[in-house]
Design a protein around this motif. Structure first.
Motif, PDB file in Angstrom:
ATOM      1  N   TYR A  97      -3.228  -0.470 -11.075  1.00  0.00           N
ATOM      2  CA  TYR A  97      -2.384  -1.138 -11.911  1.00  0.00           C
ATOM      3  C   TYR A  97      -2.156  -2.549 -11.810  1.00  0.00           C
ATOM      4  O   TYR A  97      -1.420  -3.577 -12.080  1.00  0.00           O
ATOM      5  CB  TYR A  97      -1.002  -0.658 -11.428  1.00  0.00           C
ATOM      6  CG  TYR A  97      -0.521   0.895 -11.349  1.00  0.00           C
ATOM      7  CD1 TYR A  97      -0.765   1.379 -12.798  1.00  0.00           C
ATOM      8  CD2 TYR A  97      -0.623   1.715 -10.423  1.00  0.00           C
ATOM      9  CE1 TYR A  97      -0.629   2.584 -12.936  1.00  0.00           C
ATOM     10  CE2 TYR A  97      -0.488   3.160 -10.601  1.00  0.00           C
ATOM     11  CZ  TYR A  97      -0.468   3.408 -11.773  1.00  0.00           C
ATOM     12  OH  TYR A  97      -0.648   5.001 -11.852  1.00  0.00           O
ATOM     13  N   ASP A  98      -3.545  -2.996 -11.023  1.00  0.00           N
ATOM     14  CA  ASP A  98      -3.875  -4.612 -11.037  1.00  0.00           C
ATOM     15  C   ASP A  98      -2.585  -5.284 -10.423  1.00  0.00           C
ATOM     16  O   ASP A  98      -2.133  -6.260 -11.164  1.00  0.00           O
ATOM     17  CB  ASP A  98      -4.047  -5.098 -12.433  1.00  0.00           C
ATOM     18  CG  ASP A  98      -4.713  -6.590 -12.429  1.00  0.00           C
ATOM     19  OD1 ASP A  98      -5.367  -6.842 -11.325  1.00  0.00           O
ATOM     20  OD2 ASP A  98      -4.524  -7.184 -13.217  1.00  0.00           O
ATOM     21  N   LEU A  99      -2.162  -4.999  -9.428  1.00  0.00           N
ATOM     22  CA  LEU A  99      -1.115  -5.730  -8.695  1.00  0.00           C
ATOM     23  C   LEU A  99      -1.636  -5.992  -7.409  1.00  0.00           C
ATOM     24  O   LEU A  99      -2.556  -5.567  -6.629  1.00  0.00           O
ATOM     25  CB  LEU A  99      -0.182  -4.775  -8.201  1.00  0.00           C
ATOM     26  CG  LEU A  99       0.651  -4.088  -9.542  1.00  0.00           C
ATOM     27  CD1 LEU A  99       1.723  -3.139  -9.118  1.00  0.00           C
ATOM     28  CD2 LEU A  99       1.722  -5.149 -10.149  1.00  0.00           C
ATOM     29  N   GLN A 100      -1.100  -7.312  -6.973  1.00  0.00           N
ATOM     30  CA  GLN A 100      -1.718  -7.889  -5.606  1.00  0.00           C
ATOM     31  C   GLN A 100      -0.971  -7.193  -4.452  1.00  0.00           C
ATOM     32  O   GLN A 100       0.194  -6.984  -4.298  1.00  0.00           O
ATOM     33  CB  GLN A 100      -1.631  -9.324  -5.645  1.00  0.00           C
ATOM     34  CG  GLN A 100      -1.956 -10.203  -4.618  1.00  0.00           C
ATOM     35  CD  GLN A 100      -1.932 -11.629  -4.664  1.00  0.00           C
ATOM     36  OE1 GLN A 100      -1.028 -12.057  -5.690  1.00  0.00           O
ATOM     37  NE2 GLN A 100      -2.239 -12.428  -3.720  1.00  0.00           N
ATOM     38  N   SER A 101      -1.985  -7.061  -3.535  1.00  0.00           N
ATOM     39  CA  SER A 101      -1.337  -6.533  -2.009  1.00  0.00           C
ATOM     40  C   SER A 101      -0.772  -7.574  -1.358  1.00  0.00           C
ATOM     41  O   SER A 101      -0.843  -8.701  -1.042  1.00  0.00           O
ATOM     42  CB  SER A 101      -2.568  -6.094  -1.419  1.00  0.00           C
ATOM     43  OG  SER A 101      -2.060  -5.638   0.164  1.00  0.00           O
ATOM     44  N   VAL A 114       9.224   9.563   1.980  1.00  0.00           N
ATOM     45  CA  VAL A 114       8.087   9.752   1.113  1.00  0.00           C
ATOM     46  C   VAL A 114       8.264   8.932  -0.195  1.00  0.00           C
ATOM     47  O   VAL A 114       7.220   8.492  -0.548  1.00  0.00           O
ATOM     48  CB  VAL A 114       7.842  11.031   1.011  1.00  0.00           C
ATOM     49  CG1 VAL A 114       6.869  11.429  -0.015  1.00  0.00           C
ATOM     50  CG2 VAL A 114       7.440  11.766   2.317  1.00  0.00           C
ATOM     51  N   VAL A 115       9.577   9.067  -0.861  1.00  0.00           N
ATOM     52  CA  VAL A 115       9.920   8.461  -2.210  1.00  0.00           C
ATOM     53  C   VAL A 115       9.626   7.107  -2.268  1.00  0.00           C
ATOM     54  O   VAL A 115       9.223   6.288  -2.948  1.00  0.00           O
ATOM     55  CB  VAL A 115      11.187   8.967  -2.600  1.00  0.00           C
ATOM     56  CG1 VAL A 115      11.482   8.379  -4.007  1.00  0.00           C
ATOM     57  CG2 VAL A 115      11.135  10.336  -2.585  1.00  0.00           C
ATOM     58  N   ALA A 116      10.279   6.360  -0.943  1.00  0.00           N
ATOM     59  CA  ALA A 116      10.260   4.999  -0.801  1.00  0.00           C
ATOM     60  C   ALA A 116       8.829   4.555  -0.598  1.00  0.00           C
ATOM     61  O   ALA A 116       8.407   3.543  -1.301  1.00  0.00           O
ATOM     62  CB  ALA A 116      11.077   4.718   0.484  1.00  0.00           C
ATOM     63  N   TYR A 117       8.075   5.161   0.174  1.00  0.00           N
ATOM     64  CA  TYR A 117       6.533   5.055   0.390  1.00  0.00           C
ATOM     65  C   TYR A 117       5.835   4.941  -0.675  1.00  0.00           C
ATOM     66  O   TYR A 117       5.168   3.823  -1.308  1.00  0.00           O
ATOM     67  CB  TYR A 117       5.887   5.985   1.264  1.00  0.00           C
ATOM     68  CG  TYR A 117       4.573   5.827   1.620  1.00  0.00           C
ATOM     69  CD1 TYR A 117       3.861   5.060   2.513  1.00  0.00           C
ATOM     70  CD2 TYR A 117       3.477   6.610   0.672  1.00  0.00           C
ATOM     71  CE1 TYR A 117       2.616   4.858   2.490  1.00  0.00           C
ATOM     72  CE2 TYR A 117       2.549   6.656   1.020  1.00  0.00           C
ATOM     73  CZ  TYR A 117       1.755   5.645   1.703  1.00  0.00           C
ATOM     74  OH  TYR A 117       0.167   5.506   1.891  1.00  0.00           O
ATOM     75  N   HIS A 118       6.015   5.856  -1.629  1.00  0.00           N
ATOM     76  CA  HIS A 118       5.317   5.757  -3.031  1.00  0.00           C
ATOM     77  C   HIS A 118       5.686   4.799  -3.965  1.00  0.00           C
ATOM     78  O   HIS A 118       5.218   4.222  -4.583  1.00  0.00           O
ATOM     79  CB  HIS A 118       5.105   7.121  -3.685  1.00  0.00           C
ATOM     80  CG  HIS A 118       4.653   8.288  -3.052  1.00  0.00           C
ATOM     81  ND1 HIS A 118       5.236   9.467  -2.877  1.00  0.00           N
ATOM     82  CD2 HIS A 118       3.306   8.011  -2.449  1.00  0.00           C
ATOM     83  CE1 HIS A 118       4.073  10.130  -2.156  1.00  0.00           C
ATOM     84  NE2 HIS A 118       3.119   9.265  -1.978  1.00  0.00           N
ATOM     85  N   CYS A 119       7.166   4.231  -3.814  1.00  0.00           N
ATOM     86  CA  CYS A 119       7.595   3.267  -4.636  1.00  0.00           C
ATOM     87  C   CYS A 119       7.027   1.890  -4.212  1.00  0.00           C
ATOM     88  O   CYS A 119       6.910   0.918  -5.127  1.00  0.00           O
ATOM     89  CB  CYS A 119       9.305   3.203  -4.815  1.00  0.00           C
ATOM     90  SG  CYS A 119       9.970   4.887  -5.541  1.00  0.00           S
ATOM     91  N   LEU A 120       6.687   1.659  -2.884  1.00  0.00           N
ATOM     92  CA  LEU A 120       6.237   0.530  -2.347  1.00  0.00           C
ATOM     93  C   LEU A 120       4.661   0.330  -2.453  1.00  0.00           C
ATOM     94  O   LEU A 120       4.213  -0.685  -2.562  1.00  0.00           O
ATOM     95  CB  LEU A 120       6.816   0.408  -1.118  1.00  0.00           C
ATOM     96  CG  LEU A 120       8.355  -0.079  -0.710  1.00  0.00           C
ATOM     97  CD1 LEU A 120       8.404   0.041   0.710  1.00  0.00           C
ATOM     98  CD2 LEU A 120       8.625  -1.613  -1.338  1.00  0.00           C
ATOM     99  N   TYR A 121       4.015   1.581  -2.631  1.00  0.00           N
ATOM    100  CA  TYR A 121       2.779   1.412  -2.324  1.00  0.00           C
ATOM    101  C   TYR A 121       1.953   0.649  -3.537  1.00  0.00           C
ATOM    102  O   TYR A 121       1.002  -0.108  -3.204  1.00  0.00           O
ATOM    103  CB  TYR A 121       2.009   2.957  -2.815  1.00  0.00           C
ATOM    104  CG  TYR A 121       0.748   3.290  -2.312  1.00  0.00           C
ATOM    105  CD1 TYR A 121       0.465   3.853  -1.051  1.00  0.00           C
ATOM    106  CD2 TYR A 121      -0.240   2.861  -3.171  1.00  0.00           C
ATOM    107  CE1 TYR A 121      -0.853   4.194  -0.739  1.00  0.00           C
ATOM    108  CE2 TYR A 121      -1.676   2.992  -2.663  1.00  0.00           C
ATOM    109  CZ  TYR A 121      -1.958   3.803  -1.511  1.00  0.00           C
ATOM    110  OH  TYR A 121      -3.330   3.865  -1.057  1.00  0.00           O
ATOM    111  N   PRO A 122       2.409   0.529  -4.570  1.00  0.00           N
ATOM    112  CA  PRO A 122       1.666  -0.248  -5.790  1.00  0.00           C
ATOM    113  C   PRO A 122       1.553  -1.777  -5.099  1.00  0.00           C
ATOM    114  O   PRO A 122       0.591  -2.637  -5.538  1.00  0.00           O
ATOM    115  CB  PRO A 122       2.507  -0.266  -6.884  1.00  0.00           C
ATOM    116  CG  PRO A 122       3.097   1.138  -6.864  1.00  0.00           C
ATOM    117  CD  PRO A 122       3.367   1.252  -5.548  1.00  0.00           C
ATOM    118  N   LEU A 123       2.596  -2.219  -4.472  1.00  0.00           N
ATOM    119  CA  LEU A 123       2.480  -3.518  -3.968  1.00  0.00           C
ATOM    120  C   LEU A 123       2.158  -3.660  -2.780  1.00  0.00           C
ATOM    121  O   LEU A 123       1.787  -4.739  -2.161  1.00  0.00           O
ATOM    122  CB  LEU A 123       3.966  -4.045  -3.743  1.00  0.00           C
ATOM    123  CG  LEU A 123       4.908  -4.429  -4.994  1.00  0.00           C
ATOM    124  CD1 LEU A 123       6.261  -4.470  -4.942  1.00  0.00           C
ATOM    125  CD2 LEU A 123       4.180  -5.234  -6.049  1.00  0.00           C
ATOM    126  N   ALA A 124       1.791  -2.448  -1.870  1.00  0.00           N
ATOM    127  CA  ALA A 124       1.271  -2.545  -0.517  1.00  0.00           C
ATOM    128  C   ALA A 124      -0.084  -2.610  -0.551  1.00  0.00           C
ATOM    129  O   ALA A 124      -0.555  -3.263   0.517  1.00  0.00           O
ATOM    130  CB  ALA A 124       1.811  -1.224   0.194  1.00  0.00           C
TER     131      ALA A 124
END
Length: 325
Positions: free
Chosen positions: A34-38, A15-25
């Motif tokens: 956060y204006d980040l590209q998927s 769960v922690v890993a998922y949320h850390c990756l989510y902004p890039l996913a």
């Protein structure tokens, strides 16, 4: 029960890993502005993590409930049981909702009032799990007498109700919770050994579904959340069988780190995402996500896991430990 501890810790870490990756996913959205590209590879990793983490949490909760209820004759008084679960799940829901309001008031504009009451952001897990406990406990006299096939039909009916009539978190995860109950109630391990050919055929079918889910493009119709939940449930079930085979029944956790992570898994779950939202307010951190797409999520994972773990330990040593469930 070592199988419960290991699966719970693994699910919490995922769960922690998922949320850390989510902004890039999944790029920028109203929920993650956060204006980040998927990035497709990160998206695929996130879908894999999400297919296992929450189903594993829910499955093991049902499995542990049934183990205490049936094998240890626990939870004998319904009113006491409901009050206990309300204290462990609904009080933390109220407390951490207030914390989000104080630290992240901008999150509240994303939700309707009813959605806030039912758990905003990651807090949806708490009322959902409370509902699973209450529904299962109040129907104990029904499912306790049903044979394996009868209880599997119940799981199928609940699943159909979710997809056909009413989509809500309770109906989505109740079949997974109840399957954890059925594993204990109907002693599936013995059933598998007595019906080896049927077991292998059924297991092969479920594995095939999971392989299709993991290897196909998520835009295909077959790539549904039904297969996602099936993958997580199958992972949890096989893990239970594996650990039961290699550890003695009733074996307890002797590893201090694993034991601590297990005891603080709910605290880590409740704290880490709020901390992540706070950290992502920094433009510098968002810039790091843009510049270092591999290193930044790893660093964030370690920081959030360790910080949430430490804070959970500290809170659990105070009289306010009830806020962690």
């Amino acid at each position: 029960m070592i199988e419960v501890s290991i699966i719970r810790v693994v699910a919490m870490a995922m769960v922690v890993a998922y949320h850390c990756l989510y902004p890039l996913a999944f790029g920028s959205s109203a929920y993650w502005p956060y204006d980040l590209q998927s990035l497709d590879p990160v998206s695929n990793i996130c879908r894999f993590l999400n297919s296992i983490d929450m189903p594993a949490f829910v499955f093991i909760s049902g499995y542990l409930y049934a183990s205490i209820k049936i094998q240890k004759n626990g939870y004998s008084r319904k009113r006491t049981f409901v009050v206990k679960k309300a204290k462990r799940l609904l009080i933390p829901l109220a407390f951490w909702t207030v914390v989000i309001y104080l630290l992240l008031p901008e999150r509240f504009v994303l939700y309707k009032p009813i959605d806030i009451l039912l758990g905003m952001d990651h807090l949806w897990f708490l009322p959902m799990l409370f509902g699973c406990f209450v529904v299962t406990d109040f129907t104990y006299n029904i499912w306790r007498r049903l044979p394996l096939y009868g209880n599997l039909i119940v799981i199928l009916v609940i699943t159909v109700l979710y997809y056909v009539l009413f989509k809500c978190q309770l109906l989505a995860y109740l079949p997974i919770f109840f399957f954890g109950v059925v594993v204990v109630n109907n002693n599936i391990q013995n059933w598998l050994s007595l019906h080896m050919s049927k077991s292998m055929l059924a297991m092969a079918g479920m594995v095939l579904c999971c392989v299709i889910f993991l290897l196909t493009d998520h835009r295909l119709p077959i790539h549904s959340d039904l297969l996602s939940r099936l993958s997580g449930t199958l992972f949890s079930f096989i893990s239970v069988l594996f650990f039961q085979r290699f550890f003695k029944e009733g074996c307890q956790v002797n590893n201090l780190i694993l034991n601590s992570l297990d005891k603080n898994s709910m605290g880590i779950y409740l704290i880490h995402q709020i901390a992540l939202f706070e950290i992502l307010k920094s433009d510098w951190v968002v810039g790091m996500y843009r510049s270092h797409v591999v290193l930044t999520p790893i660093i964030m994972f370690l920081i959030l896991l360790l910080a949430s773990w430490a804070l959970s330990i500290l809170i659990n040593r105070t009289k306010f430990k009830f806020v962690l469930g």
